[in-house]
Design a protein around this motif. Structure first.
Motif, short mmCIF file in Angstrom:
data_model
loop_
_atom_site.label_atom_id
_atom_site.label_comp_id
_atom_site.label_asym_id
_atom_site.label_seq_id
_atom_site.Cartn_x
_atom_site.Cartn_y
_atom_site.Cartn_z
N THR A 172 23.61 2.84 10.16
CA THR A 172 22.70 3.65 10.97
C THR A 172 21.88 4.57 10.07
N ALA A 173 20.72 4.98 10.57
CA ALA A 173 19.89 5.94 9.86
C ALA A 173 19.13 6.77 10.89
N ILE A 174 18.96 8.04 10.59
CA ILE A 174 18.20 8.95 11.44
C ILE A 174 17.20 9.66 10.53
N THR A 210 0.85 -1.19 0.00
CA THR A 210 0.00 0.00 0.00
C THR A 210 0.89 1.24 0.00
N PRO A 211 0.36 2.39 -0.41
CA PRO A 211 1.15 3.63 -0.33
C PRO A 211 1.66 3.89 1.09
N GLU A 212 0.87 3.56 2.09
CA GLU A 212 1.30 3.77 3.48
C GLU A 212 2.49 2.88 3.82
N GLN A 213 2.49 1.63 3.36
CA GLN A 213 3.61 0.73 3.62
C GLN A 213 4.89 1.23 2.94
N VAL A 214 4.74 1.72 1.73
CA VAL A 214 5.91 2.24 1.00
C VAL A 214 6.45 3.47 1.72
N PHE A 215 5.57 4.40 2.11
CA PHE A 215 6.00 5.60 2.81
C PHE A 215 6.70 5.24 4.12
N ASP A 216 6.12 4.30 4.87
CA ASP A 216 6.74 3.88 6.13
C ASP A 216 8.13 3.31 5.90
N ALA A 217 8.31 2.56 4.81
CA ALA A 217 9.63 2.01 4.50
C ALA A 217 10.65 3.10 4.20
N LEU A 218 10.18 4.22 3.68
CA LEU A 218 11.08 5.33 3.34
C LEU A 218 11.44 6.19 4.54
N ILE A 219 10.66 6.13 5.62
CA ILE A 219 10.92 7.00 6.77
C ILE A 219 11.26 6.24 8.05
N PRO A 229 13.90 4.23 10.16
CA PRO A 229 15.34 3.99 10.15
C PRO A 229 15.74 2.52 9.96
N SER A 230 15.08 1.60 10.64
CA SER A 230 15.45 0.19 10.49
C SER A 230 15.19 -0.30 9.07
N ALA A 231 14.13 0.17 8.43
CA ALA A 231 13.85 -0.21 7.04
C ALA A 231 14.90 0.37 6.10
N ILE A 232 15.31 1.61 6.34
CA ILE A 232 16.36 2.23 5.52
C ILE A 232 17.66 1.44 5.66
N CYS A 233 18.00 1.03 6.87
CA CYS A 233 19.22 0.23 7.08
C CYS A 233 19.15 -1.09 6.33
N ARG A 234 17.98 -1.75 6.37
CA ARG A 234 17.84 -3.03 5.63
C ARG A 234 17.92 -2.79 4.13
N TRP A 235 17.21 -1.77 3.64
CA TRP A 235 17.10 -1.52 2.21
C TRP A 235 18.45 -1.09 1.62
#
Length: 65
Positions: A39-41, A17-26, A28-34
């Motif tokens: 680290t990510a802030i 969903t658009p919400e899931q995609v947005f959450d993945a972009l914001i 930090p743990s998802a950014i680190c995995r992707w």
């Protein structure tokens, strides 16, 4: 006189969903995995900020923001 610029558009279909995609972009743990970042802030707000680093968190090899 109108200025012409080049552009490139690339689209993909995601099974999310658009919400899931947005959450993945914001998130930090998802950014680190992707991005395989160490680290990510993220300050997810208007005018916010995001930062990611790779390598040793105390002596990173690369930092982006």
């Amino acid at each position: 006189m109108t200025e012409e610029t080049r552009s490139h558009i690339y689209e993909i279909e995601l099974e999310a969903t658009p919400e899931q995609v947005f959450d993945a972009l914001i998130t930090p743990s998802a950014i680190c995995r992707w991005w395989s970042a160490s680290t990510a802030i993220v300050l997810a707000e208007e005018g916010g900020f995001w930062n990611a680093s790779w390598g040793d968190p105390d002596d990173p090899d690369y930092i982006t923001f």
